[in-house]
Structures are given as C-alpha cells and as structure tokens.
Design an enzyme around this catalytic site. Structure first.
Site, PDB file in Angstrom:
ATOM      1  CB  SER A 143      20.801 -37.730   9.725  1.00  0.00           C
ATOM      2  OG  SER A 143      20.842 -37.144   8.460  1.00  0.00           O
ATOM      3  CG  HIS A 192      24.190 -35.909   8.525  1.00  0.00           C
ATOM      4  ND1 HIS A 192      23.615 -37.075   8.112  1.00  0.00           N
ATOM      5  CD2 HIS A 192      25.484 -36.203   8.806  1.00  0.00           C
ATOM      6  CE1 HIS A 192      24.516 -38.051   8.136  1.00  0.00           C
ATOM      7  NE2 HIS A 192      25.661 -37.547   8.572  1.00  0.00           N
ATOM      8  CG  ASP A 207      27.227 -40.976   8.381  1.00  0.00           C
ATOM      9  OD1 ASP A 207      28.162 -41.797   8.480  1.00  0.00           O
ATOM     10  OD2 ASP A 207      27.381 -39.739   8.536  1.00  0.00           O
TER      11      ASP A 207
END
Ligand SMILES: C[S@@+](CC[C@H](N)C(=O)[O-])C[C@H]1O[C@@H](n2cnc3c(N)ncnc32)[C@H](O)[C@@H]1O
Lengths: 279, 190
Positions: B10, B37, B129
C-alpha cells in the site's frame, strides 16, 4: 489422515455444488457456471448475514422459504455500478462509435446486465447530446428483477450526484449534469424523456435466448462473473444478436479472447474494449 | 501444484516493489500476483513504471488470464483480483475494508487454490489490509514473508500482519528478493 481444515474446504465445495443445482432445478436460476472463487466469497458473506453455519443450512432455507430466495438473488450477484463508469469508454464511444451510428436510420442497442440502470441513462445522455437519441431504441436487461425495477424508476440517491457530475464531465459531457435530474429530498429523479426510448426487461444470459438483432451490444463487468464455459455461451448469444458491422462493448478488463468468434471481430478501440463484428 | 507468490503493498509500495522486482533472478520460476493499493482512476502507468526495473515481464491482469510461471501480474485499478488453480478471476464486488483491489481477497483465494504452495508477502502500508489474508495462507500451510517494519514507509500494515499471524521471515526489501529467489528459482532446484 485428512487434514480437518482442508477437508472442510472440500466439503464446502460439494455443498455449494448441491446448493446451485437445487436452485437451478427448483427455481430455474442457473449459477452453476459462475466463476467459483468470487461466487464462494459471496456465498460466505450470505452465511454471515443470514447467520447460518453451513451452505447446507442455506440450501435448506433458500429452497423452503421462497422469500429468502429474493434476498439470495440480490446478494449472490454483484450490482455495483455507476453513471459514466470508466469515462474514457464514453469518450471513445462518442468519438469512434457515434460517427458509425450516424449512418443508420434506426439504431437498436442492448445493455445486457444493466444493473440499476446508471449505465443505460449515461448512454441515453450521450445519445441525446449527439442528436441520435430519437433514432434509438435501447433494450436494457438484467437477470435480477429487483434491479430492473430500480432501473425503471430512474431514481438514485442525491448523495451520488457530485461523483456522477465529475464522471460526466470527464466523459466529455456537453451540458450541466444537473439538467438531467430534479432533486427531491434525498433523491435525484432523472428526466423521464431520457427513458422515452428505453425498454427495461428481465433477461438471463445463462438461460434465455436471443430476442432481437442489434447494432450495439454493451455487456460490461458481467462476464467477469462467469466461468469460461458460460462466457462462451454468452458470446455465442451476442454473435447471434449482433448485426453485421455491429458494435460489441465489454468491460475495461474483459477480453474477446474467450469468444469462439474472436476472429469475426476487429478492435475499434482496444483499450476500451470496443469491437466491431466484421462477418 | 506449482507455487504462487502473492504480494500486498500500500502506501510507499511502489518503491519497495521496484527494489524487490529488481532483485529477482531471470530464472524465477513462479508466477507473482501483486495487489498495490492505488487510486481507482489511475491508468496503466504503473505497469510501465515497474517494468523498467523488472527482469520478468509484467502484465496488468485481464479477466480469466492464465497464470504463467515467470510472469508478474498486477491487479488492475478498481477490481479485486482472485486466483483459481490455473487462471485469474476479477470482480467489482464492494471494496473490502475500503480497498479494491483488496490484499485480503487475493491472499484468501490464493490460500484456497494454492494452499501450502502459496508464498504471501506483506509490504509497507498505512492500513491493516492483508493481515487476515496472511493468516489464511498460514492456516493452509503456506509461507509468509513480512517486510521488516522499520524499513517500511509505513509500518502499520506489516505490523498488523505480524500481530495476526506468525511470519516465516521478517526481512528488508533486498533480502525479500533474495529469499524469493531461493524459494522459487529454477537454479535452486538443480
Ligand atoms: C457489476 S454489474 C454491471 C453493471 C454495469 N454493466 C456496469 O458495468 O456498471 C453486474 C450485473 O450483471 C447481472 N447479472 C449477473 N448474472 C446475470 C445473468 N446470468 N444474466 C443477466 N445479468 C446477469 C447482475 O444482476 C448485475 O446487475
């Protein structure tokens, strides 16, 4: 010895097969050839929401309580959609497809898997702005009765309009987006004239047949939910339903490679997945 | 069944991914699937940016693409990426913990289809996540590598993964590449 965790996964696979078979035989909805990995996630989600422990318990419920079938049908398919999803697609449509359509006196368009209708209203707006709408008849279909109802109403939460306005502008919109709806409390009600030439109806790509011949077919972000066998069936259906030189539009990450008729199409705009049937 | 490497990244992930890809052997013999992401309207620029640094060919996944050894696959913006035994599946299901693509979705489907053959790698990020996905991979007997939190732009994601499950290795990016080479290079088998 069988590892208890992995054997449970296998049992779940069997239960899912039985569930889908039961629903097909009893109600006629055919989910047997949906892509298994994403389908499984949604079935597990349903178990959580319905507070059930096993897929077998879900099978019992869905088969014996018809009202729970309605909840199942809504939850098992993904209805996430937006107006002007992928603005670049609508720009490509304006630039590459609209000029082709101008040569037809009468244009039939099929939105297969239109969900709650945002994609269809987006297309109606583009066609109006391009002066083509009067010549068009748009058939908007989805397997799910409830989303079709919502699509017919043309009413969406007002809270979405800011985002839709952005997308409309990015998609090459020529007016002010607010001209297309009236605000009423928490809702945006889209202009009835956008709906004049749209026919909404239920149609299931897994089990129903071709019902007309079209100049344009759009089926975006629906085939990703099908396995390759069902994708083939649907491509066959599209091939039967598309006139020569007709346009086929798929979702941004979908491909024509799984069509048995791949060679009958040429790309009009490859990155936006717009194809033209040559023969 | 052959091995599959899944990587979740991310905030700060691009630089870290570059370092890792750069360090991979040309003989790398497993497919690699990556969820990074990113903004949902971002275009395919990421594929090009990473390709400059990667000895292995990089592809942005299209629905039902075959999973081939020696390729690096990127989840497209705004789609979940899932795996089945020999191909990818995409979906536009709701975001999971605000993310689409979601690292958990990729990792959990990998755990199911590839079980102990799965190698999961959690890199830098400012959310949680991937923690659940990593523990799903462990539960199936797979391998988990987590970026050493002190080397991460944001330590939140690696730390969350370490709290959720036991990693097999906790390493800085350059050593992650070396570890992956050792686990998956053709030369390591001969
Ligand atoms: C993610 S939505 C796509 C909506 C829109 N085309 C878009 O791209 O934004 C998928 C739609 O496919 C519909 N669908 C799923 N299975 C179907 C089937 N067998 N026949 C027709 N529609 C189906 C679902 O009900 C859902 O509305």
């Amino acid at each position: 010895m069988i590892d208890p965790h992995s054997s449970k996964l296998k049992l779940e696979d069997i239960e899912i097969q039985l569930l889908l078979e039961g629903i097909y035989q009893y109600y006629g909805y055919d989910f047997r050839n949906y892509a298994m990995s994403s389908l499984k996630r949604r079935i597990r989600r349903i178990l959580e929401v319905e507070n059930l422990d096993t897929v077998s318990a879900l099978q019992d419920q869905v088969l014996h309580e018809p009202e729970s079938l309605q909840r199942f049908l809504l939850a098992i398919t993904v209805n996430v959609t937006s107006m002007f999803r992928d603005p670049a697609f609508f720009i490509a449509f304006r630039n590459q497809v609209v000029p082709l359509l101008r040569t037809y006196p009468y244009i039939r368009i099929w939105h297969a898997g239109c969900s709650q209708g945002q994609e269809v209203y987006s297309m109606a707006i583009v066609l109006q702005e391009e002066g083509l709408y009067k010549r068009c008849r748009i058939y908007a279909t989805d397997a799910n009765e409830q989303v079709i109802k919502q699509a017919k109403s043309g009413i969406y939460p007002i809270s979405l309009m800011q985002q839709y306005t952005q997308l409309y502008l990015q998609a090459g919109g020529k007016h002010s987006f607010s001209e297309y709806y009236t605000a009423a409390y928490d809702n945006a009600i889209f202009r009835a004239s956008l709906r004049d030439n749209i026919v909404f109806s239920q149609h299931n790509l897994a089990t129903d047949h071709s019902f007309n011949e079209f100049h344009v077919i759009l089926c975006r972000n629906v085939l990703i939910y099908f396995d390759q066998t069902l994708q083939k069936r649907v491509h066959q259906l599209f091939h039967e339903s598309l006139c020569k030189l007709g346009i086929l539009c798929l979702g941004r990450q979908e491909s024509i490679r799984f069509s048995p008729y791949e060679n009958d199409y040429e790309a009009v705009e490859k990155t936006e997945k717009i194809y033209r049937r040559l023969s | 069944m052959q091995r599959l490497v899944v990587i979740g990244a991310s905030l700060g992930g691009l630089t870290t991914l570059r370092t890792i890809l750069q360090g991979l052997a040309t003989t790398f013999s497993a497919p690699i699937a990556i969820v990074q992401h990113r903004h949902k309207e971002s275009k395919t620029g990421m594929t090009k940016a990473l390709q400059l640094h990667s000895p292995l060919p990089i592809r942005e996944v299209e629905d039902k693409d075959a999973i081939l050894p020696g390729y690096v696959y990127l989840a497209p913006a705004d789609y979940h990426l899932l795996v089945e035994p020999d191909h990818f599946v995409l979906s536009v299901d709701e975001p999971v913990s605000y993310a689409r693509p979601s690292i958990d979705v990729l990792f959990e489907s990998a755990a199911e289809s590839y079980a102990e053959q799965t190698i999961g790698v959690i890199l830098t990020g400012a959310n949680q996540d991937g923690a659940l996905g990593a523990s799903a991979i462990k539960a199936q007997g797979g391998t988990i590598i987590v970026q050493e939190p002190t080397t991460a732009t944001s330590a939140v994601m690696p730390t969350a993964a370490l709290n959720q499950t036991t990693a097999d290795w906790v390493l800085p990016p350059t050593q992650i590449a070396r570890r992956l080479n050792a686990l998956c290079s053709v030369s390591s088998l001969t």
